[in-house]
Design an enzyme around this catalytic site. Structure first.
Site, short mmCIF file in Angstrom:
data_model
loop_
_atom_site.label_atom_id
_atom_site.label_comp_id
_atom_site.label_asym_id
_atom_site.label_seq_id
_atom_site.Cartn_x
_atom_site.Cartn_y
_atom_site.Cartn_z
N SER A 126 -68.94 -29.03 33.88
CA SER A 126 -69.11 -29.89 35.05
C SER A 126 -68.83 -31.32 34.62
O SER A 126 -69.61 -31.93 33.89
CB SER A 126 -70.55 -29.78 35.60
OG SER A 126 -70.81 -28.49 36.06
N LYS A 168 -68.86 -28.84 42.93
CA LYS A 168 -70.00 -28.75 42.00
C LYS A 168 -70.90 -29.98 42.12
O LYS A 168 -72.14 -29.88 42.06
CB LYS A 168 -69.51 -28.59 40.56
CG LYS A 168 -70.64 -28.56 39.52
CD LYS A 168 -71.64 -27.44 39.77
CE LYS A 168 -72.83 -27.50 38.82
NZ LYS A 168 -72.50 -27.20 37.42
N LYS A 223 -76.60 -36.49 34.28
CA LYS A 223 -75.16 -36.72 34.18
C LYS A 223 -74.45 -36.33 35.47
O LYS A 223 -73.60 -37.06 35.99
CB LYS A 223 -74.62 -35.92 32.99
CG LYS A 223 -73.11 -35.99 32.79
CD LYS A 223 -72.38 -34.81 33.40
CE LYS A 223 -72.76 -33.51 32.73
NZ LYS A 223 -71.97 -32.36 33.29
#
Length: 292
Positions: free
Chosen positions: A96, A171, A239
């Site tokens: 990701s 995502k 993140k």
């Protein structure tokens, strides 16, 4: 049978690589910390000595790495995949990372005669162990069809969502929804405890109604027991939410709930909870309520 290089054998990558071996593929796995490759070796895979060793001769190179700089280094670094993969090799990036970085790396792959898919996953460690991941795939449709048997070996819901970078964008949206749900569940738990309600009974009935969700089903027990072994770490969700807020700003859209939960997750990371499961967001709400 496909010759696959799998780079990144952590919490998610290790069981995914094992599933690919069990599906009949030849898998060479590489991880900087080599003891993490033991499950792959036990399943019949080969432990590669380097990225070059893994990628040379591979028909498919799969990545499961923590962040954009890691993917860039593994693919485009001096001794990376781009330097060793044969023309026509298919790269499947399960990591990701930032959509703009994905598009940049996909363009460079194309210039080198390689094919590239961004295929980030959702489902955490249980999904990786049970091969039930949801996989959102960006890239060319023909590359997706080529990759489909590999994706089906590690996931249950596999959807081609658009061109390069689209998988990473979906995502990011997934991580936004999950974070808001975890934050709401944490607040509900603190609220219920304040009134002395039987917490397990309360979450059971909430799970049977409109408030029910995969987050409640999978993370409720963590909060009841206040036990947070990492299935998906707070530092990784921090993140991911940075990706969400940056991409939203670039697109000129406003995400009020996303901005708030990003700050809560940042707080959890800042006080040293980054290695805990993201359900440990409960600890932030407890601190704000004076319970910690």
């Amino acid at each position: 049978m496909t010759a696959i290089a799998f780079i990144g054998l952590g919490i998610m990558g290790s069981p995914m690589a094992v599933h690919l071996v069990r599906a009949g593929h030849t898998v060479a796995g590489y991880n900087r910390t080599q003891e993490k490759a033991r499950p792959l070796a036990a399943a019949g895979g080969r432990v590669a000595e380097s990225i070059a060793d893994a990628a040379t001769g591979a028909e498919v190179v799969a990545l499961m790495l923590p962040d954009s700089p890691d993917v860039r280094e593994v693919l485009a670094g001096e001794d990376g995949v781009f330097a060793h993969a044969a023309p026509g090799t298919l790269i499947i990036d399960f990591s990701s990372i930032r959509p703009d970085v994905t598009r940049e790396l996909a363009a460079e792959a194309a210039r080198r005669g390689l094919r590239h898919l961004d295929a980030p996953v959702s489902g955490g460690e249980p999904g990786a162990r049970n091969a039930t991941l949801s996989i959102m795939v960006g890239g060319e449709a023909d590359a997706f069809e080529t990759a489909r048997p590999i994706l089906d070996a590690v996931g249950r819901t596999v959807v081609h969502v658009g061109p390069s970078g689209a998988g990473q964008t979906v995502k990011a949206a997934n991580q936004l929804v999950v974070a808001v749900n975890i934050g709401a569940l944490a607040e509900a738990v603190v609220f219920l405890r304040a009134y002395g309600v039987d917490l397990e009974a309360a979450l059971q009935v909430l799970g049977g109604g409109l408030a029910g969700s995969a987050v409640l089903a999978q993370k409720g027990a963590n909060m009841v027991e206040r036990s947070f072994p990492p299935g998906f770490r707070i530092d990784l969700h921090h993140k991911d939410l940075s990706i969400v807020t940056s991409a939203a700003r670039e697109a000129g859209v406003v995400l009020p709930l996303g901005a708030l939960v990003a700050q809560l997750v940042a707080s959890a990371n800042a006080v040293g909870d980054g290695a805990l499961d993201h359900s440990a967001l409960l600890r932030v709400v407890e601190r704000l309520s004076g319970d910690a």
